[in-house]
Design a protein around this motif. Structure first.
Motif, short mmCIF file in Angstrom:
data_model
loop_
_atom_site.label_atom_id
_atom_site.label_comp_id
_atom_site.label_asym_id
_atom_site.label_seq_id
_atom_site.Cartn_x
_atom_site.Cartn_y
_atom_site.Cartn_z
N GLU A 192 31.68 35.80 33.66
CA GLU A 192 32.06 35.98 35.05
C GLU A 192 30.80 36.29 35.87
O GLU A 192 29.76 36.64 35.31
CB GLU A 192 33.09 37.10 35.16
CG GLU A 192 34.40 36.74 34.49
CD GLU A 192 35.34 37.92 34.35
OE1 GLU A 192 36.53 37.75 34.67
OE2 GLU A 192 34.89 38.99 33.92
N SER A 211 35.61 33.42 34.82
CA SER A 211 35.12 32.62 33.71
C SER A 211 35.62 31.18 33.82
O SER A 211 36.81 30.94 34.02
CB SER A 211 35.58 33.23 32.38
OG SER A 211 35.20 32.42 31.29
N ARG A 255 28.65 39.66 29.99
CA ARG A 255 29.71 39.57 29.00
C ARG A 255 29.39 40.49 27.82
O ARG A 255 28.32 41.06 27.77
CB ARG A 255 29.94 38.14 28.52
CG ARG A 255 28.78 37.45 27.83
CD ARG A 255 29.24 36.09 27.36
NE ARG A 255 28.16 35.28 26.83
CZ ARG A 255 28.34 34.08 26.29
NH1 ARG A 255 29.54 33.55 26.24
NH2 ARG A 255 27.32 33.40 25.82
N VAL A 257 30.93 30.56 30.92
CA VAL A 257 31.85 31.53 30.34
C VAL A 257 31.74 32.91 31.00
O VAL A 257 32.75 33.53 31.34
CB VAL A 257 31.65 31.64 28.82
CG1 VAL A 257 32.50 32.77 28.23
CG2 VAL A 257 32.01 30.32 28.14
#
Length: 257
Positions: free
Chosen positions: A204, A235, A257, A202
């Protein structure tokens, strides 16, 4: 108002809303030798990429070169958080109450609001990467201070742990003022080896090449990268990296994140 005019008005409104916003970054390699360079009062600045992501409204990666004895200008906080990585040479850093000369490979984390003064030593020039970013979520300065605040991380202090593909160093894994989670490690990847099968996650990710020759499989398409090049991975985009050279490759990997 005629119905056919409504889509046009919607499009114009959307364009107005987007004006001034950063375009999303593509999952690809951003090559050192194809990145534009401009002269500044500090010295030449090379922009590898600038855009936005799922969790960041701004992400800009640059590389600045300071001549021997030269100080950097305009390093006061602008509301963004920063990570600096020394590409070559030694960097004199005065950050909050800390002051240290850091060698090649070292990392500096600058929380929003903290002033950071940078200079090359008198003996040699220095080049450093700057990752400048701003979260889409509210800044939490107290969280950043609780997890360590601004930090100076010397390359020589990082423990190297050998593994099946080469080795690993870990500059940090923590929350910051901008990020609820962030993690940076340095991988040493031996010739002919691949890190792992293509996978997704999830958060990046940025992969910043230090040395060697690699090929990153990004969503089934190969991208070559060498020293100074940057891979951006969005992602849930499938990826893995292979050392296609004859020497060990080293790179920073940074997720958030």
């Amino acid at each position: 108002m005629p119905h056919k005019a409504i889509p046009l008005l919607v499009a114009l409104f959307a364009a107005a809303c987007l004006r001034g916003q950063e375009a999303p970054l593509n999952s690809q390699v951003y090559a050192w030798d194809q990145s534009p360079t401009v002269d500044s009062t500090s010295g030449p600045v090379r922009r590898l990429c600038r855009g936005s992501g799922a969790d960041l409204e701004l992400l800009e990666v640059t590389a600045t070169t300071l001549a021997a004895g030269q100080s950097a200008a305009g390093e006061a906080s602008d509301g963004c958080e920063r990570i600096l990585i020394v590409k070559s040479g030694r960097l004199e850093v005065a950050l909050a109450a800390q002051s240290r000369t850091l060698g090649t490979g070292s990392v500096v984390m600058v929380m929003p609001g903290d002033r950071c003064r940078l200079a090359a030593t008198k003996e040699e020039p220095v080049t450093y990467f700057q990752l400048r970013y701003k979260s889409r979520r509210p800044v939490e300065l107290a969280r950043g201070q609780k997890t360590g605040g601004s930090a100076l991380i010397e390359w020589g202090d990082l423990k190297h742990t050998a593994n099946d593909v080469g080795g690993r160093r870990q500059p940090f894994e923590r929350a910051t003022a901008m990020l609820s989670e962030s993690e940076m490690h340095v991988t040493t990847l031996n010739p002919g080896l691949t890190t792992h099968a293509p996978h997704t996650h999830v958060p990046e990710e940025i992969v910043l090449m230090i040395s060697g020759e690699t090929e990153m499989n990004i969503d089934g398409r190969p991208h070559r990268g060498t020293a100074g090049d940057l891979y951006f991975l969005g992602s849930m985009v499938p990826h893995n990296i292979h050392n296609v050279g004859t020497e060990p490759a080293e790179y920073y990997a940074f997720q958030w994140r």
